[in-house]
Design a protein around this motif. Structure first.
Motif, PDB file in Angstrom:
ATOM      1  N   ALA A 204       0.829  -1.214   0.000  1.00 20.23           N
ATOM      2  CA  ALA A 204       0.000   0.000   0.000  1.00 20.23           C
ATOM      3  C   ALA A 204       0.860   1.259   0.000  1.00 20.23           C
ATOM      4  O   ALA A 204       0.547   2.234  -0.693  1.00 20.23           O
ATOM      5  CB  ALA A 204      -0.932  -0.027   1.208  1.00 20.23           C
ATOM      6  N   ARG A 205       1.959   1.258   0.769  1.00 23.26           N
ATOM      7  CA  ARG A 205       2.828   2.444   0.817  1.00 23.26           C
ATOM      8  C   ARG A 205       3.505   2.698  -0.521  1.00 23.26           C
ATOM      9  O   ARG A 205       3.774   3.850  -0.882  1.00 23.26           O
ATOM     10  CB  ARG A 205       3.874   2.277   1.924  1.00 23.26           C
ATOM     11  N   PHE A 206       3.791   1.639  -1.269  1.00 20.89           N
ATOM     12  CA  PHE A 206       4.398   1.802  -2.589  1.00 20.89           C
ATOM     13  C   PHE A 206       3.360   2.149  -3.655  1.00 20.89           C
ATOM     14  O   PHE A 206       3.705   2.339  -4.833  1.00 20.89           O
ATOM     15  CB  PHE A 206       5.131   0.524  -3.009  1.00 20.89           C
ATOM     16  N   GLY A 207       2.091   2.198  -3.282  1.00 14.78           N
ATOM     17  CA  GLY A 207       1.042   2.522  -4.240  1.00 14.78           C
ATOM     18  C   GLY A 207       0.613   1.358  -5.099  1.00 14.78           C
ATOM     19  O   GLY A 207      -0.086   1.553  -6.103  1.00 14.78           O
ATOM     20  N   LEU A 208       0.983   0.135  -4.715  1.00 13.09           N
ATOM     21  CA  LEU A 208       0.614  -1.057  -5.489  1.00 13.09           C
ATOM     22  C   LEU A 208      -0.707  -1.591  -4.938  1.00 13.09           C
ATOM     23  O   LEU A 208      -0.734  -2.485  -4.097  1.00 13.09           O
ATOM     24  CB  LEU A 208       1.718  -2.117  -5.394  1.00 13.09           C
ATOM     25  N   ARG A 209      -1.783  -1.057  -5.419  1.00  9.32           N
ATOM     26  CA  ARG A 209      -3.094  -1.387  -4.868  1.00  9.32           C
ATOM     27  C   ARG A 209      -3.798  -2.498  -5.642  1.00  9.32           C
ATOM     28  O   ARG A 209      -4.759  -3.075  -5.136  1.00  9.32           O
ATOM     29  CB  ARG A 209      -3.974  -0.130  -4.836  1.00  9.32           C
ATOM     30  N   ARG A 210      -3.369  -2.809  -6.856  1.00 12.16           N
ATOM     31  CA  ARG A 210      -3.984  -3.848  -7.665  1.00 12.16           C
ATOM     32  C   ARG A 210      -2.943  -4.907  -8.031  1.00 12.16           C
ATOM     33  O   ARG A 210      -1.755  -4.613  -8.191  1.00 12.16           O
ATOM     34  CB  ARG A 210      -4.606  -3.264  -8.943  1.00 12.16           C
ATOM     35  N   ILE A 211      -3.420  -6.151  -8.191  1.00 14.93           N
ATOM     36  CA  ILE A 211      -2.499  -7.241  -8.507  1.00 14.93           C
ATOM     37  C   ILE A 211      -1.840  -7.009  -9.864  1.00 14.93           C
ATOM     38  O   ILE A 211      -0.664  -7.340 -10.068  1.00 14.93           O
ATOM     39  CB  ILE A 211      -3.253  -8.584  -8.471  1.00 14.93           C
ATOM     40  N   GLY A 212      -2.583  -6.405 -10.811  1.00 11.31           N
ATOM     41  CA  GLY A 212      -1.984  -6.134 -12.113  1.00 11.31           C
ATOM     42  C   GLY A 212      -0.804  -5.193 -12.037  1.00 11.31           C
ATOM     43  O   GLY A 212       0.137  -5.299 -12.832  1.00 11.31           O
ATOM     44  N   MET A 213      -0.810  -4.268 -11.069  1.00  9.96           N
ATOM     45  CA  MET A 213       0.312  -3.350 -10.903  1.00  9.96           C
ATOM     46  C   MET A 213       1.532  -4.102 -10.396  1.00  9.96           C
ATOM     47  O   MET A 213       2.670  -3.790 -10.773  1.00  9.96           O
ATOM     48  CB  MET A 213      -0.078  -2.241  -9.931  1.00  9.96           C
ATOM     49  N   VAL A 214       1.318  -5.107  -9.545  1.00 10.46           N
ATOM     50  CA  VAL A 214       2.444  -5.927  -9.071  1.00 10.46           C
ATOM     51  C   VAL A 214       2.998  -6.767 -10.207  1.00 10.46           C
ATOM     52  O   VAL A 214       4.210  -6.916 -10.366  1.00 10.46           O
ATOM     53  CB  VAL A 214       1.984  -6.820  -7.902  1.00 10.46           C
ATOM     54  N   ALA A 215       2.103  -7.326 -11.046  1.00  9.84           N
ATOM     55  CA  ALA A 215       2.557  -8.160 -12.157  1.00  9.84           C
ATOM     56  C   ALA A 215       3.356  -7.368 -13.176  1.00  9.84           C
ATOM     57  O   ALA A 215       4.235  -7.916 -13.858  1.00  9.84           O
ATOM     58  CB  ALA A 215       1.357  -8.820 -12.830  1.00  9.84           C
ATOM     59  N   ALA A 216       3.076  -6.065 -13.304  1.00 13.78           N
ATOM     60  CA  ALA A 216       3.768  -5.251 -14.301  1.00 13.78           C
ATOM     61  C   ALA A 216       5.202  -4.915 -13.901  1.00 13.78           C
ATOM     62  O   ALA A 216       5.996  -4.491 -14.745  1.00 13.78           O
ATOM     63  CB  ALA A 216       2.987  -3.961 -14.551  1.00 13.78           C
ATOM     64  N   LEU A 217       5.551  -5.090 -12.627  1.00 10.34           N
ATOM     65  CA  LEU A 217       6.906  -4.765 -12.166  1.00 10.34           C
ATOM     66  C   LEU A 217       7.867  -5.904 -12.465  1.00 10.34           C
ATOM     67  O   LEU A 217       7.482  -7.077 -12.521  1.00 10.34           O
ATOM     68  CB  LEU A 217       6.889  -4.500 -10.659  1.00 10.34           C
ATOM     69  N   PRO A 218       9.159  -5.615 -12.645  1.00  6.31           N
ATOM     70  CA  PRO A 218      10.149  -6.687 -12.773  1.00  6.31           C
ATOM     71  C   PRO A 218      10.231  -7.491 -11.475  1.00  6.31           C
ATOM     72  O   PRO A 218      10.128  -6.937 -10.374  1.00  6.31           O
ATOM     73  CB  PRO A 218      11.460  -5.939 -13.051  1.00  6.31           C
ATOM     74  N   ARG A 219      10.408  -8.780 -11.620  1.00  8.68           N
ATOM     75  CA  ARG A 219      10.486  -9.628 -10.426  1.00  8.68           C
ATOM     76  C   ARG A 219      11.687  -9.241  -9.570  1.00  8.68           C
ATOM     77  O   ARG A 219      11.627  -9.284  -8.340  1.00  8.68           O
ATOM     78  CB  ARG A 219      10.570 -11.099 -10.833  1.00  8.68           C
ATOM     79  N   SER A 220      12.771  -8.863 -10.207  1.00 12.01           N
ATOM     80  CA  SER A 220      13.976  -8.505  -9.453  1.00 12.01           C
ATOM     81  C   SER A 220      13.723  -7.296  -8.559  1.00 12.01           C
ATOM     82  O   SER A 220      14.276  -7.196  -7.455  1.00 12.01           O
ATOM     83  CB  SER A 220      15.130  -8.220 -10.416  1.00 12.01           C
ATOM     84  N   ALA A 221      12.885  -6.362  -9.006  1.00  9.32           N
ATOM     85  CA  ALA A 221      12.591  -5.180  -8.191  1.00  9.32           C
ATOM     86  C   ALA A 221      11.806  -5.564  -6.942  1.00  9.32           C
ATOM     87  O   ALA A 221      12.054  -5.035  -5.853  1.00  9.32           O
ATOM     88  CB  ALA A 221      11.808  -4.160  -9.024  1.00  9.32           C
ATOM     89  N   LEU A 222      10.877  -6.498  -7.077  1.00 10.51           N
ATOM     90  CA  LEU A 222      10.115  -6.936  -5.909  1.00 10.51           C
ATOM     91  C   LEU A 222      10.990  -7.722  -4.942  1.00 10.51           C
ATOM     92  O   LEU A 222      10.855  -7.603  -3.725  1.00 10.51           O
ATOM     93  CB  LEU A 222       8.923  -7.791  -6.359  1.00 10.51           C
ATOM     94  N   VAL A 223      11.892  -8.542  -5.488  1.00 12.63           N
ATOM     95  CA  VAL A 223      12.802  -9.289  -4.611  1.00 12.63           C
ATOM     96  C   VAL A 223      13.703  -8.328  -3.851  1.00 12.63           C
ATOM     97  O   VAL A 223      14.003  -8.530  -2.665  1.00 12.63           O
ATOM     98  CB  VAL A 223      13.620 -10.294  -5.437  1.00 12.63           C
ATOM     99  N   ALA A 224      14.132  -7.261  -4.504  1.00 14.31           N
ATOM    100  CA  ALA A 224      14.997  -6.285  -3.835  1.00 14.31           C
ATOM    101  C   ALA A 224      14.279  -5.576  -2.695  1.00 14.31           C
ATOM    102  O   ALA A 224      14.903  -5.216  -1.692  1.00 14.31           O
ATOM    103  CB  ALA A 224      15.504  -5.270  -4.862  1.00 14.31           C
ATOM    104  N   ARG A 225      12.973  -5.362  -2.826  1.00 17.59           N
ATOM    105  CA  ARG A 225      12.214  -4.642  -1.793  1.00 17.59           C
ATOM    106  C   ARG A 225      11.609  -5.570  -0.739  1.00 17.59           C
ATOM    107  O   ARG A 225      11.507  -5.201   0.423  1.00 17.59           O
ATOM    108  CB  ARG A 225      11.085  -3.838  -2.454  1.00 17.59           C
TER     109      ARG A 225
END
Length: 445
Positions: A204-225
């Protein structure tokens, strides 16, 4: 893989209400299931009115009593709950060899049953027809209709079941088309991706409110965070499986049965039904990456007009030349057995079980040498010939000593086993024929 998820919200409370229906003593108002306030246990389930007062599953009973002292506290019956769910799993196993579900009411997933439906349309019809058949089968076992969802991953199937509807008369399954999990999940809240409260807050703090927004990000960026949890978040968002399906029944044993009404006397009609059973189980093997080396076929006979002494059950044991998941190869060998020794009466029930299931092994093919698998194919052909003409009439030659001075000493004759074993009732009968007949010679080297 296609999974059907059946979800009964508040199943422990439903079961408790059904047990008390005979006495008519089920309390009204807020209800807490788990024990008495002075017990050291936790809340297993709550009624909607108790939930409005702040009581949640997993809360200490004492804390629940402080929030709602006027609520009725009920003692659980874990053994009765477990027996009900296990009975449901047994009933589901008649539709599919792959079923799973938590039988203990203390498990957070209690009330969720899973069914692997790959290839079952051959036996029970399309997915809506299958869901309706399961509804009729489970109605006497578990109270109330569940929410049903079908998808290719466990996470998507669970979400589909949860969104299928909460009405008491709702039974229509929410089916996600193959490879459509990502599109189905995209507009849903991103907090559904994880049960971790901290991870949901960071989304929520990153503004990722929908699952599609998470899917659009690179996996490496999510692993880093998010660390390892970020990889799971991305995999679920794009429709990948993160939690492999583990059947309640051991995958080494696959069985299906089909009643026949009216009974079938013609072999060709029986072959059509046998092909459906074999194909359904072969699809289950392929979904597991497994292969079988033995088939167990059980024929129930209608002996109402048969000769006296005709057994009511005929059992066929068929060994396979090699582990396989090929439906056509298994069906051909089984039908060859039926052609050699036709049933003595019409068949009113067909049961097929695949045994000695092992992980399927690959074969390295040569780049320049064709027919690499010719030895394996020869084994299947010889097995079918042995079933047709008898094991004593078919032989194969194997090179023993290529350098032997005498030609007759360079090879040796070996018997070809068809794997045929048939039992009628409690008696075993040999499948070999005797007497003159053709001889086929094959070399496995």
């Amino acid at each position: 893989m296609r999974l059907l998820h059946l979800y009964w919200p508040h199943l422990p409370l439903r079961l408790a209400r059904r047990r008390s229906a005979a006495s008519g003593s089920f309390p009204l108002g807020p209800i807490v299931l788990g024990g008495q306030p002075w017990d050291a246990g936790i809340v297993l389930d709550v009624s909607p009115s108790a939930r409005e007062m702040g009581i949640r599953r997993g809360m200490a009973l004492g804390s629940a009593h402080r929030l709602a002292p006027e609520a009725a506290f009920l003692d659980p019956e874990p053994d009765a709950d477990r027996e009900a769910v296990e009975a449901a799993l047994e009933r589901l196993a008649e539709f599919s060899p792959g079923v799973a579900g938590a039988p203990h009411s203390t498990d957070p997933t209690f009330g969720l049953l899973e069914v692997q439906v790959d290839g079952l349309e051959r036996l029970w019809g399309d997915e809506p027809v299958l869901v309706e058949r399961i509804r009729e089968a489970l109605a006497p076992i578990l109270p109330g209709p569940p929410r049903a969802g079908i998808a290719g991953t466990r996470f998507a199937a669970t979400i589909a079941a949860a969104l299928a509807g909460a009405g008491e008369a709702t039974w229509d399954a929410r089916s996600i088309p193959p490879d459509g999990e990502a599109a189905f999940l995209a507009p849903l809240p991103a907090g559904l991706l994880t049960p971790d409260r901290e991870a949901r807050g960071r989304l929520a703090r990153f503004g990722l409110r929908r699952i599609g927004m998470v899917a659009a990000l690179p996996r490496s960026a999510l692993v880093a965070r998010f660390g390892p949890e970020g990889e799971r978040l991305h995999a679920r968002a794009v429709g990948e499986e993160t939690d492999p399906f583990r059947p309640h029944r051991a995958p080494e044993r696959l069985a299906l049965a089909l009643p026949l009404d009216p009974a079938i006397a013609e072999l060709e009609s029986l072959r059509f039904v046998l092909r459906r059973l074999v194909a359904a189980l072969a699809d289950q093997l392929l979904a597991r990456g497994a292969a079988t080396s033995r088939a167990h076929l059980r024929l129930g006979l209608d002996i109402a007009f048969a000769a006296r002494g005709t057994p009511s059950v005929v059992v066929i044991e068929q060994r396979l030349p090699e582990p396989t998941a090929e439906a056509e190869a298994i069906e051909r060998l089984l039908f060859a057995r039926l052609e050699r020794e036709p049933p003595a009466a019409p068949v009113d029930r067909l049961e097929l079980e695949l045994l000695d299931v092992v992980p399927a092994s690959g074969q390295q093919l040569s780049l320049f040498v064709p027919q690499t698998a010719r030895a394996a194919r020869l084994g299947w052909q010889l097995a079918r010939l042995a079933l047709t003409y008898g094991e004593d009439r078919i032989r194969r030659v194997e090179l023993a000593d290529p350098e032997a001075p005498l030609p007759e000493a360079r090879g040796r004759w070996l018997a070809v086993e068809s794997g045929a074993h048939m039992a009628s009732g409690a008696h075993m009968a040999s499948g070999a024929r005797v007497g003159p007949g053709p001889r086929v010679v094959g070399s496995d080297r």
